[in-house]
Enzyme design. Sequence first.
Site, PDB file in Angstrom:
ATOM      1  N   HIS A  25       0.837  -1.200   0.000  1.00 27.68           N
ATOM      2  CA  HIS A  25       0.000   0.000   0.000  1.00 27.68           C
ATOM      3  C   HIS A  25       0.874   1.253   0.000  1.00 27.68           C
ATOM      4  O   HIS A  25       0.622   2.202  -0.757  1.00 27.68           O
ATOM      5  CB  HIS A  25      -0.891   0.052   1.250  1.00 27.68           C
ATOM      6  CG  HIS A  25      -1.947  -0.984   1.322  1.00 27.68           C
ATOM      7  ND1 HIS A  25      -2.103  -1.792   2.427  1.00 27.68           N
ATOM      8  CD2 HIS A  25      -2.922  -1.344   0.454  1.00 27.68           C
ATOM      9  CE1 HIS A  25      -3.136  -2.599   2.237  1.00 27.68           C
ATOM     10  NE2 HIS A  25      -3.649  -2.357   1.038  1.00 27.68           N
ATOM     11  N   LYS A  49     -16.938  -6.044   6.716  1.00 26.47           N
ATOM     12  CA  LYS A  49     -15.805  -6.855   7.177  1.00 26.47           C
ATOM     13  C   LYS A  49     -15.637  -6.713   8.686  1.00 26.47           C
ATOM     14  O   LYS A  49     -15.896  -5.652   9.254  1.00 26.47           O
ATOM     15  CB  LYS A  49     -14.491  -6.368   6.536  1.00 26.47           C
ATOM     16  CG  LYS A  49     -14.373  -6.579   5.054  1.00 26.47           C
ATOM     17  CD  LYS A  49     -13.014  -6.092   4.584  1.00 26.47           C
ATOM     18  CE  LYS A  49     -12.792  -6.293   3.113  1.00 26.47           C
ATOM     19  NZ  LYS A  49     -11.480  -5.816   2.687  1.00 26.47           N
ATOM     20  N   ARG A  98      -2.288  -5.959  -7.801  1.00 26.27           N
ATOM     21  CA  ARG A  98      -1.183  -6.898  -7.616  1.00 26.27           C
ATOM     22  C   ARG A  98      -1.151  -7.975  -8.677  1.00 26.27           C
ATOM     23  O   ARG A  98      -0.112  -8.536  -8.962  1.00 26.27           O
ATOM     24  CB  ARG A  98      -1.297  -7.575  -6.244  1.00 26.27           C
ATOM     25  CG  ARG A  98      -1.123  -6.627  -5.079  1.00 26.27           C
ATOM     26  CD  ARG A  98      -1.532  -7.277  -3.788  1.00 26.27           C
ATOM     27  NE  ARG A  98      -2.945  -7.620  -3.917  1.00 26.27           N
ATOM     28  CZ  ARG A  98      -3.598  -8.399  -3.082  1.00 26.27           C
ATOM     29  NH1 ARG A  98      -2.998  -8.933  -2.064  1.00 26.27           N
ATOM     30  NH2 ARG A  98      -4.868  -8.660  -3.259  1.00 26.27           N
ATOM     31  N   SER A 136      -3.146  -7.480   3.004  1.00 23.23           N
ATOM     32  CA  SER A 136      -3.501  -7.308   4.412  1.00 23.23           C
ATOM     33  C   SER A 136      -3.985  -8.611   5.017  1.00 23.23           C
ATOM     34  O   SER A 136      -3.654  -8.931   6.157  1.00 23.23           O
ATOM     35  CB  SER A 136      -4.584  -6.234   4.554  1.00 23.23           C
ATOM     36  OG  SER A 136      -4.101  -4.981   4.167  1.00 23.23           O
TER      37      SER A 136
END
Length: 176
Positions: A25, A49, A98, A136
């Site tokens: 990040h 979440k 990514r 993460s």
Amino acid sequence: MPSTPSAPPRIAVYSGTFDPVTLGHVDVVRRAAGLFDRLIIAVAVAHHKKTLFSLDQRVGLVQAATKTMANVTALPFDGLIMDFCAQQNACAVVRGIRNITDFDYEAQMAAMNRKLRPQVETVFLLPDAPLQCISSTLVREISKLGGDVSQMVDPAVLAALKATQAAASGAASKGA
């Protein structure tokens, strides 16, 4: 001689839950900060979440990880990212990608965001190759299992992860 009006600042928003913020990040933040006059890291409330860190903790960790970048700020947000962009006068949304799976999802989101607010562009940035495998989710899992994530996160984030693990271990041993 009449003065010419200066162009409005180019403001971009980089949103996410950042639970926790990783070096991937931070690499995307560094790249985006070089492209825009101001970069706002929008830390999402994330109703959908269960986060490891509270919203205030996540904002604080993002601030700690980006403290050397003068044109970067971190703010909490709730709701649609396009509404947040309008409130901040942002001309762009930055998204880190990514892999191809990220691209598929982010391309769909960019198309929807364009329908909601066509004047806001989406800019995709790739983190440096050695950082592309970091997420993460993986950082949380590795840390929870006692693995070393020091090469994946800022020292402030590492300290917060260790404190969370110590608190969890203490709570578990009291329950035993």
